[in-house]
Design an enzyme around this catalytic site. Structure first.
Site, short mmCIF file in Angstrom:
data_model
loop_
_atom_site.label_atom_id
_atom_site.label_comp_id
_atom_site.label_asym_id
_atom_site.label_seq_id
_atom_site.Cartn_x
_atom_site.Cartn_y
_atom_site.Cartn_z
N GLY B 366 1.89 -4.00 -12.22
CA GLY B 366 1.23 -5.27 -11.94
C GLY B 366 0.93 -5.43 -10.47
O GLY B 366 0.75 -4.45 -9.76
N GLY B 370 3.95 -9.73 -7.28
CA GLY B 370 4.94 -9.88 -8.35
C GLY B 370 5.95 -8.74 -8.35
O GLY B 370 7.15 -8.95 -8.54
N GLU B 390 4.85 -0.17 -10.19
CA GLU B 390 3.55 0.41 -9.86
C GLU B 390 2.64 -0.76 -9.55
O GLU B 390 2.42 -1.61 -10.41
CB GLU B 390 3.06 1.26 -11.03
CG GLU B 390 1.90 2.15 -10.69
CD GLU B 390 0.61 1.64 -11.29
OE1 GLU B 390 -0.11 0.90 -10.58
OE2 GLU B 390 0.34 1.97 -12.45
N CYS B 427 -5.92 0.33 -11.86
CA CYS B 427 -5.21 0.53 -10.60
C CYS B 427 -5.78 1.71 -9.83
O CYS B 427 -5.46 1.90 -8.67
CB CYS B 427 -3.72 0.72 -10.85
SG CYS B 427 -3.38 1.86 -12.18
#
Lengths: 670, 670
Positions: B366, B370, B390, B427
């Site tokens: 995420g 966070g 990650e 990502c």
């Protein structure tokens, strides 16, 4: 933002912190809790009197009142310095300024500026604060201003005792050299890295006599033990040389390009491990060679290809410098950059280096308390880094009734040797021995110890001696503690402690009642025997009393080791020990840690800060490597181990084209 | 306690927080340390002036003074909102109210009520506080009231939006079941663990249609993409099944006992890896299958032999429950404990589970924000645990002039596809492309995009849409940003965002001036092309702009890939990318991550919280294993992979008796 310390800034401003007077009242000038400190109300005291008195009635009084606020703030800083040190201020959190005010005066904020500006000038960004300024009719001793502070504290500041800490300009050079050396070391062929390690081993052994003499003086450890430690350290360097030359630690993986891949065409991937960059190693007190400047952590850092910075232990600074000088010479002779091996001194420098973005990983051997502080610093950096701390360990031992029946006297003798070796200052000292009630283990230990008077050994230093003495007092004062071997502690004129082993015996109930003292490591030659009633299940005792440990040991009888003999409870015990420890031993004692490929020296917290690795044995090198995959890379851009002409043993665990079509059939050879 | 947020309550009360003025003094309105915040003294300022002045002299003035206190408290709330957000207030801890009072007035508590009641009305239970109210003759700017606050802050501030968080009794059952399942799963033969993974893969594919329908509704991702993701997830489970069955991931090492060991007699050591215990996996929004309940992290957790607890992502709760139901059925059919796979909901439950001592490791996919919060929680536990997050990634791409000369149009087309795929919510989206000035890359991109209007895609949810829209506005408002591809954002009646790709072009100078906006990931279909003047060295650009990234890419011309062609600068570029990224690609685009043994999906912070591992590919399983060595163990107490009859491929990297005598000769075969 300037990197200057508050002390530098005070010097620059030409300000000396005032001397403080003793208090006449029933309060304390500074109290902290959970990292937040509170400074009591401060007035503009100076040289025993109050320098500024009377209320401010109008704007004409603001200038003097600002000076009063500044002086009060300076007194507050002096209180902080005296209590914890200004370098521990993370942030001035809140300033409250009370201004003695005439009925019409309402510019208290202007007065408060005198204090706020001083805090900023001395503390920089850490001096920025929330503030309340209010007017009051009258203050203590008719002072013009009174103020108090709430202060956020840094968690770190172990041992301010270290001598001659590396100054910040010198530290900056060390860090810059390490960062500069990183690409060159990463690009160095593995063979040359191996040769460096061998050259370091050779140099260490060539200077053995001179180094051992320094170590003997600084640590009080026996000459034979120290000479053996040099050999161990040299063998360790040579083993890591073999490891890095062979390259299996790189875990090379190659996936062929695959047009028939289960999820569509797949590119070629070649994966290896590269050095993480400069690593900071905090060395240990109890192994001045094997866990110090050229010890196991250092060997694995250099084997990984990382520049090494060692924070020397304050217990053997001269030895650390001598070893560093030797390393510098070997590095220079190998034509490698100066930043390859460097040593720094002082806890403050160590902490500053750990916070520096150029440092990419940390390692540590020492106390749980100190290791946790450093691990927290590593984790809380803007860019967090891995930190591998090897901390305290209780090393439980279980002896079965059958084992005792077969060899009680031998077990007692091995036990006492294991507890007393290196004056008990080993992380693998057996701290708790669970032995069956009525099996005679305690008696065998007592009889043996009452025979010949053991020779006295010096503890590493005065701080360790003091901690051992007070820890031992506390344990022996507990109800239900029976002394099996009454050891001695003698403190000499230099505050060095000389000791012989102490062994106590307790029941399970006593252990349960006082586990915070009995089931925690006491660094020194002390151990506890626990009487376990016949029929007690052993595995639950592990779960109950052992949080995490470097080792766990079982002493079995001959038949208990054989297949077919009923051993349900023992199998459960072994599994429980494996869940809580990094090494499970059978019919042996945990002290003495072989340096080999299969060694595992680590374990769940509080044995280490990170139980996914080891600090002894060749697997230790992985801590300082990071995986990188190259996708469709032309041969010329690949590291040596990934090229087509690399030795075949390096090319492992890949996936051949077409493989994926049978994934899940579980038909591949084991 | 009402579940309304402070914002809901403000809206209900019809109160808007006041605008704040900039400060003229040397202090800060809000400072926090260790989770405690301090609000500076607030007076009843309103629209640039002080709304209530003068002292209260008797009961008749109490009403106005209460209003003054209420307004001061509202200003304090505005300061908190501006500094950290009102939703981070766990508790107002202390309120101090100073009331400007005439000589006879003593009902300061009545005045303070004005502030206390407002805090309760806006913050509910969190507004309950300790209080001191005192009278003073005069306050700054002749204000009637001044007050300050001490505020307890929540550590976490992710998404308070999750619906129906797992209640604490239910969470306790989940944690207890996971802990209970741990020994059974650890003892399960590897073959059976492999079969469980295969059965989960089969079940997932059998229910593909139903699951994809839920996912489509919850995430807005296209059906084809989701169906492909199910296949990928199933293949991934099967690959991990092969991995666990083969056992090479256990890195088995065996050292023979050695009477001739260089440091004296050496015991036998056998080393393997055991599961760490229950693992908590925070699943991702953007891969509802592949990084969710049965995704890559989950597959590696189960392959390691650890009980799995998944914190479902709030973006697809129903899909998470459906997948969990499927997993429960498969687990039950395999005769395994219920605690093998479990799902929990709600950020609060996730944080509570992460803090629980029974959870032994965490994983996360995420945002950087966070992930960092969770990593800090894991590191600050009494017993810290490893946490593998990650996070975000910028994925720089470098294109050489030669590559452009050979295939500019193809590169432009591949680039747009890579930026727009999954609406840019990957990502590995290429966020920065460095292309030579005058090489025509930007022009090729613009021409291509101006051809066919791209089809609109929905972003995952309203929060992501809002963040993308405001991030894009901020970037496009910068001086020096040229729009190459003007994308669209349309927000529908459900606050869902529908987007087409946006590409901007900037100079190196503009990138340098605004790196905090341009060189940070913006989640969504946006990317930046940087013009690099001819002759610029490329490697230093990596060091300057890339802190850590999942990938780094180089597009080369044909001859640049060939040995012998001069490529000094390119070799340095590749090395620089390897230092900053986990995967270095050549002539390819970073989106699309093959699930294979050699894959590496990770990289230095801020790409991950821990760059020593991967979250895709079979090496991911190592994150959830811990090494254990068995010393002199009878065969019967060894795990299957360490026994003498284990398949020979498993017995690797040991040390044979006598080996140590040649360590340092570097004569062993590579």
């Amino acid at each position: 933002m300037s990197a200057a310390s508050p002390y530098d800034r005070l010097a620059e401003l030409g300000i000396a912190l005032p001397e403080l007077e003793g208090g006449q009242y029933s309060y304390t000038p500074f109290v902290s809790h959970n990292g937040t400190g509170f400074v009591s109300g401060q007035i503009p005291k100076h040289d025993g009197g109050v320098a500024f008195t009377g209320a401010v009635s109008d704007a004409s009084g603001v200038g003097r009142a600002q000076e009063a606020a500044e002086l009060s703030a300076l007194n507050a800083l002096a209180q902080i310095e005296q209590a914890v040190g200004l370098d521990r201020v993370a942030q001035i959190v809140k300033l409250t300024v009370y201004v003695a005010s005439g009925p019409e005066f309402d510019d208290q904020p202007a007065v408060a500026e005198g204090a706020s500006k001083l805090l900023g000038a001395v503390l920089g960004d850490a001096g920025r604060h929330a503030r309340t300024a209010i007017g009051v009719p009258r203050l203590p001793k008719n002072a013009t201003v009174e103020l108090d502070l709430v202060v956020g504290l840094r968690e770190d500041r172990e041992a301010p005792a270290d001598a001659a800490p590396t100054a910040s300009a010198a530290l900056e050079r060390v860090l810059a050299r390490a960062a500069d050396a990183a690409p060159a070391l990463a690009a160095l062929p593995r063979r040359r890295r191996a040769e460096l390690l061998v050259a370091l081993a050779d140099a260490l052994e060539a200077e053995r006599a001179a180094l051992v003499a320094i170590a003997e003086r600084e640590t009080g450890l026996a000459e034979a033990r120290l000479a053996g430690e040099v050999t161990r350290t040299a063998v360790q360097l040579r083993l890591f040389a073999e490891t890095v030359a062979a390259g299996a630690h790189l875990d090379v993986r190659i996936d062929e390009a695959d047009p028939h891949f289960a999820l569509g065409v797949r590119p070629e991937l070649r994966r290896t491990q590269i050095p993480v960059g400069p690593v900071l190693n905090f060395s240990a007190s109890n192994f001045p060679f094997a866990f110090s400047v050229l010890g196991g952590d250092s060997a694995s850092i250099l084997a990984a290809g990382c520049p090494l910075i060692v924070k020397a232990h304050s217990g053997h600074p001269e030895l650390s410098d001598a070893t560093a000088a030797l390393a510098r010479r070997v590095v220079a002779e190998a034509g490698l950059p100066e930043g390859t091996v460097q040593v720094i001194h002082g806890q403050e420098s160590g902490v500053a280096a750990l916070r520096d973005p150029r440092v990419r990983a940390g390692s540590f051997t020492g106390s749980t308390h100190g290791g946790r502080i450093l691990a927290d610093i590593a984790a809380s950096r803007p860019a967090p880094i891995p930190f591998y701390g090897e901390l305290g360990s209780i090393n439980p031992v279980f002896i079965t009734r059958t084992a005792l029946d077969e060899r009680a006297a031998a077990l007692a003798s091995e036990y006492l040797a294991s507890v007393g070796g290196s004056a008990g200052q080993l992380c693998t000292k057996p701290g708790l021995v669970f032995a069956p009630t009525g099996g005679g283990f305690g008696e065998a230990v007592a009889v043996l110890a009452s025979g010949a008077a053991p020779s006295e050994h010096r503890l590493l230093g005065p701080r360790i001696a003091a901690a051992y003495a007070s820890g031992l007092d506390a344990v022996l004062a507990l109800d239900g503690v029976e002394l099996l071997v009454p050891g001695a502690i003698r403190v000499d004129g230099d505050e060095q402690g000389w000791v012989t082993p102490t062994v106590a015996r307790v029941s399970l109930e006593t252990l349960r009642a006082h586990r915070e003292l009995l089931a925690e490591e006491l660094f020194g030659p002390f151990s506890v025997v626990i009487e376990v009633p016949e029929g007690t299940e052993l595995a639950p005792l592990v779960d109950e009393f052992i949080e995490g440990s470097l080792t766990g040991t079982v002493h079995l009888g001959r038949r208990e080791a054989e297949d077919g003999w009923p051993a349900q409870g023992l199998a459960a015990l072994v599994q429980a020990l494996a869940r809580r420890a990094g090494r499970v031993l059978f019919n042996d004692w945990p002290t003495g840690v072989a340096v080999t490929p299969a060694q595992q020296h680590g374990g769940p917290w509080p044995a280490t800060t990170n139980d996914s690795s080891t600090s002894v044995g060749t697997a230790a090198v992985s801590r300082f490597l990071r995986p990188v995959a190259f996708q469709n890379a032309p041969e010329r851009f690949l590291p040596e181990e990934l090229r087509d002409d690399a030795p075949p043993r390096l090319q492992r665990r890949g996936s051949a084209a077409g493989d994926s079509l049978s994934w899940g059939k579980l038909a591949l050879p084991g």
